[in-house]
Scaffold this motif. Structure first.
Motif, PDB file in Angstrom:
ATOM      1  N   SER A   2      72.598  62.835  68.101  1.00  0.00           N
ATOM      2  CA  SER A   2      72.506  61.976  66.931  1.00  0.00           C
ATOM      3  C   SER A   2      71.090  61.426  66.790  1.00  0.00           C
ATOM      4  CB  SER A   2      73.502  60.826  67.050  1.00  0.00           C
ATOM      5  OG  SER A   2      73.150  59.981  68.117  1.00  0.00           O
ATOM      6  N   GLN A   3      70.746  61.199  65.565  1.00  0.00           N
ATOM      7  CA  GLN A   3      69.420  60.643  65.294  1.00  0.00           C
ATOM      8  C   GLN A   3      69.472  59.133  65.389  1.00  0.00           C
ATOM      9  OE1 GLN A   3      68.392  62.246  61.465  1.00  0.00           O
ATOM     10  NE2 GLN A   3      67.216  63.890  62.421  1.00  0.00           N
ATOM     11  N   GLN A   4      68.373  58.559  65.832  1.00  0.00           N
ATOM     12  CA  GLN A   4      68.275  57.110  65.927  1.00  0.00           C
ATOM     13  C   GLN A   4      67.068  56.646  65.114  1.00  0.00           C
ATOM     14  OE1 GLN A   4      67.785  56.262  70.042  1.00  0.00           O
ATOM     15  NE2 GLN A   4      65.886  57.376  70.249  1.00  0.00           N
ATOM     16  N   PRO A   5      67.064  55.379  64.716  1.00  0.00           N
ATOM     17  CA  PRO A   5      65.912  54.874  63.959  1.00  0.00           C
ATOM     18  C   PRO A   5      64.640  54.933  64.814  1.00  0.00           C
ATOM     19  CG  PRO A   5      67.745  53.342  63.835  1.00  0.00           C
ATOM     20  CD  PRO A   5      68.122  54.389  64.832  1.00  0.00           C
ATOM     21  N   LEU A   6      63.557  55.256  64.171  1.00  0.00           N
ATOM     22  CA  LEU A   6      62.270  55.347  64.855  1.00  0.00           C
ATOM     23  C   LEU A   6      61.817  53.958  65.281  1.00  0.00           C
ATOM     24  CD1 LEU A   6      59.906  57.211  65.642  1.00  0.00           C
ATOM     25  CD2 LEU A   6      58.940  56.778  63.386  1.00  0.00           C
ATOM     26  N   PRO A   7      61.576  53.748  66.575  1.00  0.00           N
ATOM     27  CA  PRO A   7      61.135  52.428  67.031  1.00  0.00           C
ATOM     28  C   PRO A   7      59.790  52.044  66.410  1.00  0.00           C
ATOM     29  CG  PRO A   7      61.822  53.774  68.897  1.00  0.00           C
ATOM     30  CD  PRO A   7      61.780  54.664  67.697  1.00  0.00           C
ATOM     31  N   GLY A   8      59.741  50.880  65.836  1.00  0.00           N
ATOM     32  CA  GLY A   8      58.511  50.375  65.237  1.00  0.00           C
ATOM     33  C   GLY A   8      58.361  50.684  63.760  1.00  0.00           C
ATOM     34  N   ALA A   9      59.246  51.490  63.196  1.00  0.00           N
ATOM     35  CA  ALA A   9      59.111  51.863  61.783  1.00  0.00           C
ATOM     36  C   ALA A   9      59.284  50.654  60.870  1.00  0.00           C
ATOM     37  CB  ALA A   9      60.104  52.947  61.415  1.00  0.00           C
ATOM     38  N   SER A  10      60.289  49.842  61.143  1.00  0.00           N
ATOM     39  CA  SER A  10      60.497  48.658  60.298  1.00  0.00           C
ATOM     40  C   SER A  10      59.392  47.630  60.507  1.00  0.00           C
ATOM     41  CB  SER A  10      61.861  48.046  60.582  1.00  0.00           C
ATOM     42  OG  SER A  10      61.945  47.625  61.925  1.00  0.00           O
ATOM     43  N   THR A  11      58.834  47.576  61.707  1.00  0.00           N
ATOM     44  CA  THR A  11      57.732  46.655  61.978  1.00  0.00           C
ATOM     45  C   THR A  11      56.492  47.055  61.187  1.00  0.00           C
ATOM     46  OG1 THR A  11      58.573  46.338  64.216  1.00  0.00           O
ATOM     47  CG2 THR A  11      56.319  45.651  63.803  1.00  0.00           C
ATOM     48  N   VAL A  12      56.225  48.350  61.122  1.00  0.00           N
ATOM     49  CA  VAL A  12      55.070  48.835  60.364  1.00  0.00           C
ATOM     50  C   VAL A  12      55.228  48.481  58.888  1.00  0.00           C
ATOM     51  CG1 VAL A  12      53.832  50.901  59.613  1.00  0.00           C
ATOM     52  CG2 VAL A  12      54.566  50.686  61.983  1.00  0.00           C
ATOM     53  N   LEU A  13      56.412  48.714  58.356  1.00  0.00           N
ATOM     54  CA  LEU A  13      56.665  48.406  56.949  1.00  0.00           C
ATOM     55  C   LEU A  13      56.544  46.911  56.681  1.00  0.00           C
ATOM     56  CD1 LEU A  13      57.470  49.544  54.189  1.00  0.00           C
ATOM     57  CD2 LEU A  13      59.848  49.219  54.855  1.00  0.00           C
ATOM     58  N   THR A  14      57.101  46.105  57.560  1.00  0.00           N
ATOM     59  CA  THR A  14      57.033  44.650  57.399  1.00  0.00           C
ATOM     60  C   THR A  14      55.595  44.146  57.469  1.00  0.00           C
ATOM     61  OG1 THR A  14      59.216  44.457  58.408  1.00  0.00           O
ATOM     62  CG2 THR A  14      57.885  42.461  58.289  1.00  0.00           C
ATOM     63  N   MET A  15      54.841  44.629  58.437  1.00  0.00           N
ATOM     64  CA  MET A  15      53.446  44.193  58.571  1.00  0.00           C
ATOM     65  C   MET A  15      52.604  44.658  57.392  1.00  0.00           C
ATOM     66  SD  MET A  15      53.018  42.353  61.200  1.00  0.00           S
ATOM     67  CE  MET A  15      54.094  41.862  62.510  1.00  0.00           C
ATOM     68  N   GLY A  16      52.892  45.832  56.861  1.00  0.00           N
ATOM     69  CA  GLY A  16      52.183  46.305  55.679  1.00  0.00           C
ATOM     70  C   GLY A  16      52.430  45.418  54.473  1.00  0.00           C
ATOM     71  N   ILE A  17      53.665  45.009  54.294  1.00  0.00           N
ATOM     72  CA  ILE A  17      54.006  44.106  53.186  1.00  0.00           C
ATOM     73  C   ILE A  17      53.351  42.742  53.395  1.00  0.00           C
ATOM     74  CG2 ILE A  17      55.910  42.863  52.082  1.00  0.00           C
ATOM     75  CD1 ILE A  17      57.642  45.367  52.676  1.00  0.00           C
ATOM     76  N   ILE A  18      53.424  42.221  54.614  1.00  0.00           N
ATOM     77  CA  ILE A  18      52.832  40.908  54.903  1.00  0.00           C
ATOM     78  C   ILE A  18      51.319  40.939  54.714  1.00  0.00           C
ATOM     79  CG2 ILE A  18      52.401  39.249  56.762  1.00  0.00           C
ATOM     80  CD1 ILE A  18      55.218  39.791  57.763  1.00  0.00           C
TER      81      ILE A  18
END
Length: 102
Positions: A2-18
């Motif tokens: 099974s595939q799992q979410p890429l670690p750090g992907a949501s952090t990258v998106l959040t930091m980009g928005i911030i």
């Protein structure tokens, strides 16, 4: 497998928005700091994804966050240049008043 979410992907998106929001509503240096953090996290997430692409999802969040981080960094640099020009103009006006004798 099974595939799992890429670690750090949501952090990258959040930091980009911030980084963009921080540049507009606070000041440029905070946006630049968050941009650099997002780019560093994107690098590690990208390396992890390239080792085993079939195991992870959410790689699009890394790409989007990276783009947002570059935009935030560019905006922070524009704000920095505008700030230097602004304060340089103020110092030029003050210096001109001293030389003119007023």
């Amino acid at each position: 497998m099974s595939q799992q979410p890429l670690p750090g992907a949501s952090t990258v998106l959040t930091m980009g928005i911030i980084s963009i929001v921080g540049t507009f509503f606070c000041c440029g240096p905070f946006g630049a700091i968050f941009s650099i953090i997002a780019l560093l996290k994107a690098k590690t997430a990208n390396e992890l994804y390239l080792q085993n692409p079939e195991a992870y999802t959410d790689y699009s969040n890394v790409k989007t966050g990276k783009i947002l981080a570059y935009i935030g960094l560019a905006l922070a640099l524009v704000y920095l240049v505008l700030g230097i020009i602004y304060f340089g103009f103020i110092l030029a006006v003050i210096g001109a008043e001293e030389w003119s004798g007023y």
